[in-house]
Motif scaffolding. Structure first.
Motif, PDB file in Angstrom:
ATOM      1  N   LEU A  56       1.016  -1.127   0.095  1.00  0.00           N
ATOM      2  CA  LEU A  56       0.397   0.142   0.296  1.00  0.00           C
ATOM      3  C   LEU A  56       0.869   1.254  -0.243  1.00  0.00           C
ATOM      4  N   ASP A  57       1.773   1.523   0.729  1.00  0.00           N
ATOM      5  CA  ASP A  57       2.870   2.555   0.690  1.00  0.00           C
ATOM      6  C   ASP A  57       3.832   2.348  -0.376  1.00  0.00           C
ATOM      7  N   PHE A  58       3.834   1.279  -0.845  1.00  0.00           N
ATOM      8  CA  PHE A  58       4.243   1.676  -2.173  1.00  0.00           C
ATOM      9  C   PHE A  58       3.304   2.027  -3.469  1.00  0.00           C
ATOM     10  N   LEU A  59       2.127   1.214  -3.662  1.00  0.00           N
ATOM     11  CA  LEU A  59       1.017   2.307  -4.183  1.00  0.00           C
ATOM     12  C   LEU A  59       1.283   3.560  -3.903  1.00  0.00           C
ATOM     13  N   LEU A  60       0.548   4.205  -2.853  1.00  0.00           N
ATOM     14  CA  LEU A  60       0.361   5.611  -2.400  1.00  0.00           C
ATOM     15  C   LEU A  60       1.906   6.452  -2.662  1.00  0.00           C
ATOM     16  N   GLY A  61       3.120   6.177  -2.757  1.00  0.00           N
ATOM     17  CA  GLY A  61       4.479   6.630  -3.272  1.00  0.00           C
ATOM     18  C   GLY A  61       4.155   6.860  -4.716  1.00  0.00           C
ATOM     19  N   ARG A  62       3.698   6.359  -5.232  1.00  0.00           N
ATOM     20  CA  ARG A  62       3.785   6.395  -7.062  1.00  0.00           C
ATOM     21  C   ARG A  62       2.197   7.866  -7.197  1.00  0.00           C
ATOM     22  N   TYR A  63       1.850   8.781  -6.903  1.00  0.00           N
ATOM     23  CA  TYR A  63       1.190   9.556  -6.851  1.00  0.00           C
ATOM     24  C   TYR A  63       1.805  10.825  -5.849  1.00  0.00           C
ATOM     25  N   ASP A  64       1.332  11.646  -7.006  1.00  0.00           N
ATOM     26  CA  ASP A  64       2.174  13.047  -6.412  1.00  0.00           C
ATOM     27  C   ASP A  64       1.252  13.841  -5.295  1.00  0.00           C
ATOM     28  N   ASN A  65      -0.006  13.738  -5.264  1.00  0.00           N
ATOM     29  CA  ASN A  65      -0.644  14.600  -5.353  1.00  0.00           C
ATOM     30  C   ASN A  65      -1.739  14.086  -3.539  1.00  0.00           C
ATOM     31  N   ILE A  66      -0.261  12.365  -3.864  1.00  0.00           N
ATOM     32  CA  ILE A  66      -1.068  12.084  -1.923  1.00  0.00           C
ATOM     33  C   ILE A  66      -0.038  11.571  -1.162  1.00  0.00           C
TER      34      ILE A  66
END
Length: 184
Positions: free
Chosen positions: A149-159
């Motif tokens: 989940l941390d990896f997935l969220l890290g791929r978004y610029d606006n999160i």
């Protein structure tokens, strides 16, 4: 201080015995198995003769315990402050039991893939619908889902994301903040 005939127990080991002799800071003990062993004084603890459960129970002051139980203890609870017009934060439980009817026959890879795709769908929905904050409940476990989940969220610029409120979720949840751009 220990003396000959005292019943002792070894602090860092499951050994009990009786003191045979004391020489300085060393104590010779005959274990309950009949072996003679030498220990330092600081490694031993003296056992009371009344180490049986019945004797210990007899030493409890029942009237003091009853008095303590009669006094009502003040109830303590933490109440979350709610701001007027505050919308509840959407929570999404990513435990596989909540996502599929039957996980039987699924590999760990299949389970993690379903959990990740579900999280991505919820993130995309929140971005599209301008939802400023969501919470993913991932549980504690071995941390595989949290890492994914941390990896997935890290791929978004606006999160931005962080561990969710410990009092409410423990260590098993992540809060996601979505920064809304003006042209979206």
């Amino acid at each position: 201080m220990l003396s000959k005939g005292d019943k002792v127990s070894v602090l860092d080991d499951a050994i009990d015995g009786v003191v045979l002799s004391v020489k300085g800071d060393q104590v010779e003990v005959e274990t309950t198995d009949g072996f003679s062993m030498t220990f330092f004084v600081k490694e031993l603890i003296k056992l009371n003769d009344s180490s049986s459960l019945d004797d210990s129970i007899k030493m409890i002051n029942i009237s003091a315990v009853q008095k303590e139980k009669e006094i009502p203890k003040p109830r303590s609870f933490v109440k979350e402050r709610k701001v007027k017009n505050e919308r509840p934060v959407p929570e999404f439980d990513l435990h596989i039991e909540k996502l599929v009817k039957n996980k039987q026959g699924m590999s760990n890879y299949d389970i993690l893939t379903i959990q990740s795709e579900t999280a991505k769908r919820h993130i995309d929905f929140a971005i599209k619908n301008r939802i400023p904050k969501i919470v993913f409940i991932h549980g504690v476990g071995e941390g595989v889902l949290k890492s994914e989940l941390d990896f997935l969220l890290g791929r978004y610029d606006n999160i931005d994301f962080q561990e969710a409120n410990y009092q409410k979720y423990g260590q098993g949840a992540t809060e996601v903040y979505i920064r809304q751009s003006k042209n979206n």
